[in-house]
Write a protein that holds these residues in place. Structure first.
Motif, mmCIF file in Angstrom:
data_model
loop_
_atom_site.group_PDB
_atom_site.id
_atom_site.type_symbol
_atom_site.label_atom_id
_atom_site.label_comp_id
_atom_site.label_asym_id
_atom_site.label_seq_id
_atom_site.Cartn_x
_atom_site.Cartn_y
_atom_site.Cartn_z
ATOM 1 N N GLU A 190 -21.871 -27.497 15.030
ATOM 2 C CA GLU A 190 -23.267 -27.548 15.484
ATOM 3 C C GLU A 190 -24.021 -26.286 15.074
ATOM 4 O O GLU A 190 -25.197 -26.328 14.710
ATOM 5 C CB GLU A 190 -23.300 -27.736 16.992
ATOM 6 N N THR A 191 -23.342 -25.126 15.133
ATOM 7 C CA THR A 191 -23.983 -23.879 14.715
ATOM 8 C C THR A 191 -24.367 -23.940 13.236
ATOM 9 O O THR A 191 -25.469 -23.541 12.835
ATOM 10 C CB THR A 191 -23.030 -22.698 14.964
ATOM 11 N N ASN A 192 -23.462 -24.459 12.412
ATOM 12 C CA ASN A 192 -23.764 -24.584 10.983
ATOM 13 C C ASN A 192 -24.918 -25.536 10.742
ATOM 14 O O ASN A 192 -25.756 -25.319 9.858
ATOM 15 C CB ASN A 192 -22.521 -25.064 10.228
ATOM 16 N N ARG A 235 -27.433 -26.140 12.755
ATOM 17 C CA ARG A 235 -28.691 -25.472 13.119
ATOM 18 C C ARG A 235 -29.117 -24.493 12.029
ATOM 19 O O ARG A 235 -30.309 -24.355 11.726
ATOM 20 C CB ARG A 235 -28.507 -24.743 14.454
ATOM 21 N N ARG A 236 -28.139 -23.781 11.466
ATOM 22 C CA ARG A 236 -28.481 -22.845 10.389
ATOM 23 C C ARG A 236 -29.059 -23.582 9.182
ATOM 24 O O ARG A 236 -30.058 -23.163 8.595
ATOM 25 C CB ARG A 236 -27.232 -22.054 9.982
ATOM 26 N N THR A 255 -18.280 -26.852 18.216
ATOM 27 C CA THR A 255 -19.279 -25.804 18.439
ATOM 28 C C THR A 255 -19.645 -25.125 17.122
ATOM 29 O O THR A 255 -20.822 -24.880 16.829
ATOM 30 C CB THR A 255 -18.726 -24.766 19.435
ATOM 31 N N GLU A 256 -18.635 -24.818 16.311
ATOM 32 C CA GLU A 256 -18.904 -24.198 15.011
ATOM 33 C C GLU A 256 -19.701 -25.131 14.110
ATOM 34 O O GLU A 256 -20.604 -24.715 13.381
ATOM 35 C CB GLU A 256 -17.565 -23.836 14.349
#
Length: 602
Positions: free
Chosen positions: A377-379, A381-382, A374-375
């Protein structure tokens, strides 16, 4: 210790399996070693025989040439002119010239580099008329002991000047007038020493074993350096003298300085030469030693296998715990995928304490993996948002400059070119507004650059010279959009600021796994501080700082940030700049390396 079941099982398996296997391996090692030894000796002797056959073929050819030369009419006419006192000097010179031409043509038509010469008692050599040969060793041996086959030597009396500087071996044949049987000199058939030397030096036994071609007195026929082998070879020649004369080949064992040597020999009776292959016995039989070591290794492996089997039988408790410990090591390194899951023991369904611990560990591993993914994928997207922001930031900057160019053309009353410029701008806008993909082919990017260069050329005319070198091998490679236009724009701008004349080159080079774009100008250059800051930003991947740069070198910083986001550590930058001399910027990145990064951003 022997009270434990694991220890007793290990002992039983060792007695029942290892002892019989060890005995069988010992017998197999002994018999296979004997057979392999015979095979190696036979193979080594065959190698000596092959060279012997090669040498005899060449020597028979040389001997046949000598016979043909002596029986030829041209040679006989010359010998007749030498023994006939009524022959005039002009006739002798003519006969000698014919012999020269005949010898030369014979040598030219020979593929082994054989040359022919003749020597007379009063006129010397056929080609040099020099009598210095009478002091040579080969001539003395020929006259004193009738040795017709010479050792390697230099001979200046040859038709081919190249052969005068090379070692030759020769066959000497008395030159006789066949009708009167009077001897007037001798014929010398020369062949290059390298013809045999190169062949024999290719022969190698073991690591240091070599082959030599020797005379009966132990001297080298081919000028081979005997070096440390001299004493061993001398001892071998002494042993050969004691061997029966009818033994044409064989093997002689010799011990020298504590080392046992094997010497394989083959005699060339017609020349009184001997081919000797010398090799330390340990090197020749090294393969046998390796096989015995391999069999010993197999025995050790069998022993370990039996011990492992005994442990496996008693590992009902220790195996799942050990497997879980290995899985924990993978988790410690951050490997939460299938590798760690496969290692986990299949005991999670049991009701024992081991099963409970295993189930808890599996749940913990799955939870950690979910949080980390999850972390990640967040990175991603950023980073994708940063990339889009950089891509959109360049368009207003570019359109403003391009519209100024078209406005300038209109102000200059260049209506005939405004339409061409507008069409080029239209194609460029369609290209720049297509945001379906961050990547384009090199062909599309270069087409966009040619349109932009056309607009610049319309504005600046002869003040601008843009040169492009493209590589057809990489036109379909995928690269980030808009990485060349800002570099070209800056190059033109700062070159015109310097002296009003801009010379800009865009050069593309491709290797097997990397691609380079070099943009060079003749502008004002950059300061060392600016160059250092740009290189530092690339290494630090500081895209946020680039977005907030406020317009100072924004085009170049934009390109560097997008390349760094796209390629990561694989992106390389090189900047060479001299004040008032120009700047060269090189973008270096891998070919076909965008797939993974692009998939991650998507």
């Amino acid at each position: 210790m022997l009270y434990s079941l694991r220890s007793r099982l290990t002992l039983v398996f060792s007695i029942l399996l290892i002892v019989p296997f060890t005995a069988a391996i010992f017998l197999l090692s002994h018999e296979s070693g004997r057979l392999l030894q015979l095979s190696i000796e036979r193979s080594t002797m065959q190698t000596i025989d092959q060279f012997s056959s090669h040498a005899q073929t060449l020597l028979r050819q040389v001997e046949d040439i000598g016979t043909q030369i002596m029986s030829n009419r041209t040679t006989q006419d010359w010998t007749a002119s030498l023994i006939n006192s009524e022959t005039t000097q002009a006739e002798r010179v003519l006969a000698k010239q014919r012999v020269r031409e005949f010898f030369s043509s014979y040598a030219v038509n020979n593929s082994n580099g054989i040359t022919i010469s003749a020597f007379t008692d009063d006129a010397g050599g056929l080609w040099t008329q020099d009598n210095s040969y009478v002091s040579s060793d080969w001539y003395k041996q020929f006259k004193l002991s009738g040795t017709r086959w010479t050792n390697a030597h230099f001979d200046r009396d040859q038709a081919d000047l190249i052969m005068t500087s090379r070692d030759v071996n020769s066959f000497l044949l008395p030159m006789v007038h066949l009708q009167s049987l009077k001897e007037v000199g001798f014929v010398k058939i020369n062949y290059p020493t390298d013809v045999l030397k190169e062949s024999i030096e290719k022969i190698q036994f073991g690591k240091t074993g070599k082959a030599f071609l020797l005379r009966r007195d132990g001297k080298s026929v081919l000028n081979q350096p005997l070096g440390e082998n001299r004493e061993v070879l001398s001892a071998a020649m002494e042993r050969l003298e004691a061997e029966p004369a009818n033994e044409s080949e064989g093997v002689i064992p010799i011990v020298h300085d504590g080392t046992r040597y094997l010497l394989f020999y083959s005699k060339l009776s017609a020349q009184d030469w001997v081919i000797i292959g010398e090799v330390p016995q340990a090197e020749l039989y090294e393969q046998i030693t390796g096989i015995r070591r391999l069999l010993l290794g197999v025995s050790v492996i069998l022993l370990m296998s039996v011990i492992a089997a005994a442990f496996w039988i008693s590992s009902g408790i220790t195996k799942p715990l050990s497997a879980m410990a290995r899985a924990m090591k993978h988790v410690e390194r951050g490997e939460f995928g299938q590798a760690a899951a496969r290692i986990l023991p299949q005991t999670s369904g049991g009701r024992s304490e081991v099963g409970y611990v295993t189930r808890v560990f599996e749940r913990m591993n799955a939870r950690l993996r979910y949080l980390i993914e999850t972390e990640f994928e967040t990175n991603m997207r950023r980073k994708n948002a940063e990339y889009k922001a950089l891509l959109l930031q360049i368009n207003p900057h570019f359109y403003n400059n391009t519209l100024e160019i078209i406005s300038g053309l209109a102000a200059m009353k260049r209506e005939d070119l405004v339409m061409d410029a507008t069409e080029s701008l239209g194609r460029m806008m369609r290209y720049s507004l297509n945001l379906n993909s961050d990547l384009v082919s090199v062909h599309e990017e270069m087409k966009y650059i040619r349109d932009y260069a056309f607009i610049l050329k319309l504005r600046y005319g002869d003040k601008l010279d843009v040169r492009m070198e493209e590589s057809a091998d990489a036109m379909e490679e995928r690269i980030p959009k808009f990485i060349l236009q800002p570099l070209l724009e800056n190059a033109v701008k700062y070159s015109l600021e310097k002296d009003g004349q801009a010379v800009v080159s865009i050069r593309m080079t491709v290797t097997e796994d990397r691609m380079r774009f070099a943009v060079q100008d003749n502008g004002t250059g950059m300061t060392d501080t600016l160059v250092g800051d740009l290189l530092k930003e690339v290494r630090a991947s500081d895209s946020v700082h680039i977005l907030d740069s406020g317009g100072y070198s924004i085009g170049l910083r934009n390109v560097l940030a997008r390349c760094r986001l796209a390629y990561g550590e694989n992106f390389k930058l090189d900047i060479t700049s001299d004040p008032n001399a120009g700047t060269a910027i090189v973008l270096d990145f891998p070919r076909q390396a965008m797939t993974l990064n692009t998939a991650q951003r998507s």
